[in-house]
Design a protein around this motif. Structure first.
Motif, PDB file in Angstrom:
ATOM      1  N   GLY A 125       0.805  -1.204   0.000  1.00  0.00           N
ATOM      2  CA  GLY A 125       0.000   0.000   0.000  1.00  0.00           C
ATOM      3  C   GLY A 125       0.839   1.255   0.000  1.00  0.00           C
ATOM      4  N   LEU A 126       0.160   2.351   0.215  1.00  0.00           N
ATOM      5  CA  LEU A 126       0.806   3.654   0.192  1.00  0.00           C
ATOM      6  C   LEU A 126       1.804   3.815   1.338  1.00  0.00           C
ATOM      7  CD1 LEU A 126       0.940   6.397  -1.174  1.00  0.00           C
ATOM      8  CD2 LEU A 126      -0.896   7.140   0.322  1.00  0.00           C
ATOM      9  N   GLN A 127       1.469   3.265   2.500  1.00  0.00           N
ATOM     10  CA  GLN A 127       2.366   3.409   3.641  1.00  0.00           C
ATOM     11  C   GLN A 127       3.675   2.662   3.413  1.00  0.00           C
ATOM     12  OE1 GLN A 127       0.760   2.078   7.339  1.00  0.00           O
ATOM     13  NE2 GLN A 127       2.374   3.022   8.534  1.00  0.00           N
ATOM     14  N   GLN A 128       3.602   1.463   2.876  1.00  0.00           N
ATOM     15  CA  GLN A 128       4.825   0.708   2.605  1.00  0.00           C
ATOM     16  C   GLN A 128       5.654   1.385   1.527  1.00  0.00           C
ATOM     17  OE1 GLN A 128       1.782  -0.760   2.603  1.00  0.00           O
ATOM     18  NE2 GLN A 128       1.853  -2.095   4.384  1.00  0.00           N
ATOM     19  N   PHE A 129       4.979   1.902   0.507  1.00  0.00           N
ATOM     20  CA  PHE A 129       5.691   2.626  -0.547  1.00  0.00           C
ATOM     21  C   PHE A 129       6.380   3.865   0.008  1.00  0.00           C
ATOM     22  CE2 PHE A 129       5.669   6.124  -3.598  1.00  0.00           C
ATOM     23  CZ  PHE A 129       6.522   5.603  -4.558  1.00  0.00           C
ATOM     24  N   SER A 130       5.679   4.614   0.853  1.00  0.00           N
ATOM     25  CA  SER A 130       6.260   5.828   1.423  1.00  0.00           C
ATOM     26  C   SER A 130       7.478   5.514   2.273  1.00  0.00           C
ATOM     27  CB  SER A 130       5.220   6.557   2.273  1.00  0.00           C
ATOM     28  OG  SER A 130       4.105   6.883   1.515  1.00  0.00           O
ATOM     29  N   ILE A 131       7.385   4.483   3.069  1.00  0.00           N
ATOM     30  CA  ILE A 131       8.514   4.101   3.918  1.00  0.00           C
ATOM     31  C   ILE A 131       9.708   3.683   3.071  1.00  0.00           C
ATOM     32  CG2 ILE A 131       9.310   2.366   5.567  1.00  0.00           C
ATOM     33  CD1 ILE A 131       6.468   2.486   6.793  1.00  0.00           C
ATOM     34  N   ALA A 132       9.462   2.874   2.038  1.00  0.00           N
ATOM     35  CA  ALA A 132      10.557   2.433   1.174  1.00  0.00           C
ATOM     36  C   ALA A 132      11.153   3.606   0.404  1.00  0.00           C
ATOM     37  CB  ALA A 132      10.060   1.368   0.198  1.00  0.00           C
ATOM     38  N   PHE A 133      10.301   4.500  -0.080  1.00  0.00           N
ATOM     39  CA  PHE A 133      10.795   5.643  -0.858  1.00  0.00           C
ATOM     40  C   PHE A 133      11.623   6.581  -0.001  1.00  0.00           C
ATOM     41  CE2 PHE A 133      10.171  10.022  -2.372  1.00  0.00           C
ATOM     42  CZ  PHE A 133      10.792   9.901  -3.594  1.00  0.00           C
ATOM     43  N   LEU A 134      11.132   6.902   1.180  1.00  0.00           N
ATOM     44  CA  LEU A 134      11.815   7.894   2.004  1.00  0.00           C
ATOM     45  C   LEU A 134      13.004   7.317   2.769  1.00  0.00           C
ATOM     46  CD1 LEU A 134       8.708   9.849   3.268  1.00  0.00           C
ATOM     47  CD2 LEU A 134      10.327  10.521   1.505  1.00  0.00           C
ATOM     48  N   ASN A 135      13.063   6.005   2.919  1.00  0.00           N
ATOM     49  CA  ASN A 135      14.200   5.404   3.606  1.00  0.00           C
ATOM     50  C   ASN A 135      15.308   4.983   2.655  1.00  0.00           C
ATOM     51  OD1 ASN A 135      13.220   5.663   6.191  1.00  0.00           O
ATOM     52  ND2 ASN A 135      12.220   3.678   6.178  1.00  0.00           N
ATOM     53  N   GLU A 136      14.945   4.498   1.464  1.00  0.00           N
ATOM     54  CA  GLU A 136      15.939   3.922   0.577  1.00  0.00           C
ATOM     55  C   GLU A 136      16.245   4.770  -0.653  1.00  0.00           C
ATOM     56  OE1 GLU A 136      14.812  -0.068  -0.406  1.00  0.00           O
ATOM     57  OE2 GLU A 136      14.128  -0.453   1.631  1.00  0.00           O
TER      58      GLU A 136
END
Length: 153
Positions: A125-136
């Motif tokens: 979902g959007l939360q997993q995408f946001s975490i991956a985008f902003l962390n990696e």
């Protein structure tokens, strides 16, 4: 719903409105101002999500580059050109019709449950995408923005 969520939705709506105004405005100065408002709204979203470095880079790089673009537009374009006398483009009506059709299709898909994940084990979902985008991937995003600013200059 908390104030943080309301602000994210507000900034998202402002960014969407700025994007739509960029598409329908006829005069280059209005397009540049709509782009600035869209980029500032995106910086507000980043700030509300707690990624302050990306929000500051958004303002410094993108909004700053657009301000330079506006100065070039003022200096290089002839504002007495008769093509700038109309406020909106001739493609406004087809664009609005296409946007309404797109919203209708999305609303129908949401109503029928097309966007619901088929399985609870495979869900991104959007939360997993946001975490991956902003962390990696934030460094790649910022390096791309620096490359774009260098291309503008």
């Amino acid at each position: 719903m908390t104030i943080d969520q309301l602000l994210v939705y507000f900034f998202g709506a402002c960014a969407l409105l700025g994007g739509v105004l960029m598409l329908v405005a006829r005069h280059p100065m209005r397009v540049a101002l709509a782009l600035i408002s869209c980029m500032l709204s995106l910086a507000g979203i980043y700030a509300m999500l707690g990624v302050h470095v990306v929000a500051v880079f958004q303002v410094l790089i993108y909004v700053g580059a657009v301000m330079v673009f506006m100065v070039y537009v003022i200096m290089l374009l002839d504002v007495r050109d008769p093509s700038f006398t109309r406020r909106f483009s001739t493609l406004l009506v087809p664009g609005v019709i296409a946007g309404v059709l797109l919203l209708a299709v999305l609303a129908h898909a949401l109503w029928r449950g097309v966007f619901a994940p088929a399985s609870t084990t495979v869900s991104f979902g959007l939360q997993q995408f946001s975490i991956a985008f902003l962390n990696e991937y934030w460094l790649h995003f910022e390096l791309t923005s620096v490359l774009l600013v260098a291309a503008v200059v």
